[in-house]
Design an enzyme around this catalytic site. Structure first.
Site, PDB file in Angstrom:
ATOM      1  CD  GLU A 482     -20.659  -5.474 -12.399  1.00  0.00           C
ATOM      2  OE1 GLU A 482     -21.805  -5.579 -11.927  1.00  0.00           O
ATOM      3  OE2 GLU A 482     -19.628  -5.739 -11.745  1.00  0.00           O
ATOM      4  CG  HIS A 552     -11.500 -14.123 -10.910  1.00  0.00           C
ATOM      5  ND1 HIS A 552     -12.134 -14.937 -10.016  1.00  0.00           N
ATOM      6  CD2 HIS A 552     -11.690 -12.853 -10.461  1.00  0.00           C
ATOM      7  CE1 HIS A 552     -12.679 -14.207  -9.057  1.00  0.00           C
ATOM      8  NE2 HIS A 552     -12.421 -12.949  -9.309  1.00  0.00           N
TER       9      HIS A 552
END
Ligand SMILES: Cc1ncc(C[n+]2csc(CCOP(=O)(O)OP(=O)(O)O)c2C)c(N)n1
Ligand SMILES: [Mg+2]
Length: 752
Positions: A482, A552
């Site tokens: 990322e 999530h």
């Protein structure tokens, strides 16, 4: 691995091969002699620059002791390799991501001593930052020296993006064109077909993960980047053997494919020049990146705040001092007869006088005024809250429904309209490129070409079909890294591209946090508007997934709204998502575009395609439902839940709720909030993130502060519990605010 000879290394006990045999020639011949590609005159120039660099450090140290400057970090000991790198590269042509020890590099590229001293005193005209950054955080737009921060290692991934941009622009000349009405109007783009990007770092910084992410991408993509590790054996007090397994970074990186490697005595400008020249030639020829590991010294402690005598014994420091590059080059010039003592003295006197005069002048320079502090937090050129970004949707005339249902074209999901907005913008603007994890249809393009597969296009399919339409150099998968996604995008955007990158789940944004907090949003401000990086980062966020669990389901938008310079958008429906995404792509600021996963394919908020130019301005809330008794301020997936609760309250208790969807969290629509609360006199802020310190806390505080006299009840908040989100649906329901919770909170507030 190449271990280059050093001209004076043997004397100093450095690892070396052999001394240049030409050194024994007569003095006359020496005048015209070429020293591994450097003429005598260039060596004199090198000495001038190196001596200037050292004298600037000395002058700043003096000024710091007199409390006339506020910080000092020196380039002492690193001068030779810096000058050599500059000689081998081209200012204003190649690109430079130097770190704080690269004073001599910057001088050799063309920065002036006066400019550097303006930085030391924090003057308004300091070209690096206008007094916003510490000195030695180099940025010279005219020289292609890109703004640097204090965070060690962040520059490396940005350098990768910079090199990628150069390559992309060479392959997409149309992307260089200017255009009116969007960020391109203010972003000149230039590139050279054989340009090189230089990035430097210390030995300690090689321990940062971003270093390895950058090596990986440079290697894999064969990018023309020269990595220069300036190995002075220490990171403040921590020695190299603690940082680097085995104590030698060259050994560790030697397995990366496609690299040209050099390990050199970086105190020797002749050796360093030859190495950088080979490195540059290799990069320019398109073979791939180069790695120059330069052994240098650090004679002045880490900075003026450090005293190396606390952790380095005298003998070690003296051994270093014997390798001092300024002194050694002086001895070399004398020994070679290139300059005599008089010549050396003349140069040194000139420089001393110049530095003294420049310092005196810098101390008189105007300092920045406090009222300028808000300048350049955001683009001064393009205001995404303005009417230019407020367009009407151009819906196609509806098809006739044959079965009584809404035709599909009238019923597009948020996922559909985000996909179309990306497609439209990619058609309109060749600078737009998309990358991230799994965003491509298929990295193995041949499968697509042979029609063996349909393609993926994102774990939520938001980028589906884009690679197929626009090609793999405009839509591609990144490694699972990322920081690299955001860092590379930042480098690309600095060069004028418009990366629209994806972070797959908000829960996994954290490896990019250094880039997101210390780099991307602050590039414009810290460079006093010399550089900017208007990247768009799309992030799938939020819970209500039934089984999303801890990793999530996270929100956390307030962490980013707390970061000046970053626009934060959080749409609740398909039409707003399309309009806001288009504004995000066309605007001139970095944007965090939060897409609620639960809303991607929800029935709520579907809409027809609004056409390729539909835009919603930032900072304009939408009144989802007008009302008179209380105001609910919310956004994202809480909007449909709040609407459900408000409608029930109206039906069952005749309470009229005004529901405001903020849509954009930074900037946010204070006028809409104030107008509503002045009318209803009651305010509830509802958000999905954990209650404490969340986004609603700031809104509540402002209402309490500025609308106190209009309130008939305390300002209330309703949000998730102060926990993470659990997997078991019963727990998830208890944790996240439900319509029933919202109903209860609204009712209580109405009854207060
Ligand atoms: C990410 C980050 N962590 C810590 C620091 C504090 N810090 C500044 S310089 C430095 C040492 C850097 O050492 P090295 O990379 O070897 O460069 P050198 O200063 O020796 O040239 C540290 C720990 C920082 N600026 N950034
Ligand atoms: Mg170091």
């Amino acid at each position: 691995m190449m271990r280059a000879a050093t001209l004076w290394g043997e004397k100093r006990g450095m690892a070396t091969t052999k001394v240049d045999p030409k050194l024994n020639e007569s003095n006359v011949a020496k005048k015209a002699k070429i020293y591994q590609g450097l003429t005598s005159q260039q060596l004199i120039d090198a000495y001038r620059t190196m001596f200037t660099s050292r004298r600037l450090d000395d002058r700043e140290i003096l000024l710091k002791r007199q409390q006339k400057v506020f910080f000092q970090i020196s380039g002492a000991g690193h001068e030779a390799m810096g000058v050599a790198a500059a000689f081998a590269l081209k200012a204003g042509y190649d690109w430079f991501y130097p770190y704080y020890r690269d004073r001599a590099l910057c001088l050799a590229l063309g920065a002036t001593p006066y400019e550097m001293l303006l930085g030391a005193v924090g003057a308004a005209d300091d070209p690096c930052s206008g007094g916003r950054q510490m000195p030695s955080h180099w940025a010279y737009k005219r020289l292609n020296v890109v703004t640097q921060s204090s965070a060690t290692g962040t520059q490396i991934l940005q350098a990768i993006g910079c090199a990628e941009a150069g390559r992309y622009l060479a392959r997409h000349p149309k992307a260089c064109q200017k255009a009116e009405g969007d960020y391109r109007q203010f972003k000149d783009v230039q590139f050279q077909g054989d340009e090189v990007t230089y990035v430097s770092l210390g030995d300690g910084t090689t321990s940062e993960g971003e270093f390895w992410e950058a090596l990986n991408s440079a290697s894999n993509l064969r990018l023309p980047v020269i990595f220069c590790v300036e190995d002075n054996q220490y990171a403040i007090s921590v020695p190299v053997e603690v940082q680097t397994s085995g104590g030698n970074i060259s050994r560790l990186v030697s397995g990366f494919p496609n690299f040209h490697f050099e390990e050199i005595d970086g105190t020797d400008p002749i050796v360093a020049y030859a190495a950088f020249k080979r490195a540059a030639d290799y990069c320019r020829a398109g073979h791939g990146p180069a790695f120059v590991h330069a052994h240098v010294i650090r004679p002045y402690s880490h900075s003026l705040s450090d005293d190396e005598r606390l952790y380095r014994p005298d003998a070690e420091r003296q051994a270093d001092a014997a390798r001092d590059p300024v002194h050694c080059l002086q001895m070399f010039l004398l020994r070679e007869g290139i300059l005599d003592e008089k010549g050396i003295n003349k140069i040194e006197k000139e420089i001393e006088e110049q530095v003294q005069a420049d310092a005196d002048r810098a101390l008189e320079a105007a300092i920045p005024q406090p009222e300028t502090i808000y300048n350049f937090v955001y683009s001064p050129d393009l205001d995404p809250t303005s009417a230019a970004f407020d367009t009407r949707p151009a819906f196609a005339s509806p098809e006739t429904a044959t079965d009584g249902k809404k035709p599909a074209s009238q019923n597009k999901t948020m996922a559909d309209l985000i996909n179309t907005a990306l497609r439209d913008e990619m058609r309109r603007d060749e600078r737009v490129i998309i990358f991230g994890e799994d965003v491509a249809d298929a990295s193995r393009e041949q499968y697509l070409k042979q029609k063996l597969i349909k393609g993926k296009g994102g774990v939520f399919k938001l980028t589906s079909g884009l690679q197929t339409e626009f090609g793999a150099d405009r839509v591609f998968n990144s490694p699972l890294a990322e920081a690299a996604i955001v860092g590379r995008a930042t480098g690309m955007a600095t060069r004028g591209l418009k990366p629209v990158v994806e972070i797959q789940f908000f829960d996994y944004i954290w490896p990019a946090m250094m880039q997101l907090r210390d780099e991307l949003p602050i590039i414009r401000w810290r460079s006093n508007n010399a550089f900017s990086a208007p990247v768009v980062i799309r992030v799938a966020i939020g819970g209500y997934l039934t089984g999303g669990a801890i990793y999530h389901s996270q929100c956390g938008e307030s962490i980013f709204t707390h970061t000046p310079g970053l626009r934060v958008v959080f749409p609740s429906n398909a039409l707003d998502a399309a309009g806001l995404l288009r504004t995000a792509i066309r605007c001139d600021d970095p944007v965090l575009f939060l897409e609620h996963k639960r809303l991607y394919r929800e029935t709520y908020g579907r809409a027809p395609y609004p056409g390729p130019d539909y835009m919603v301005p930032f900072g304009k809330a939408k009144v989802v439902q007008p009302g008179t008794d209380l105001t609910v301020i919310t956004y994202g997936a809480v909007v449909p839940r709040a609407l459900q609760a408000a409608q029930k309250l109206e039906r069952e208790h005749r309470v009229s709720v005004e529901l405001i969807d903020l849509r954009c969290l930074n900037p946010f629509d204070w006028e809409a909030i104030a107008a509503s609360v002045k009318k209803t006199n009651r305010a509830l802020i509802a958000y999905e993130d954990a209650l404490s310190w969340g986004y609603g806390a700031e809104i509540a505080a402002r209402i309490a502060d500025q609308l106190f006299h209009h309130l008939d009840a305390p300002v209330k908040r309703i949000a998730a519990t102060d926990t993470f989100v659990a997997y078991q649906p019963i727990l998830e329901n208890a944790i996240l605010p439900q319509a029933s919770d919202l109903f209860r909170a609204m009712k209580e507030l109405a009854e207060f």
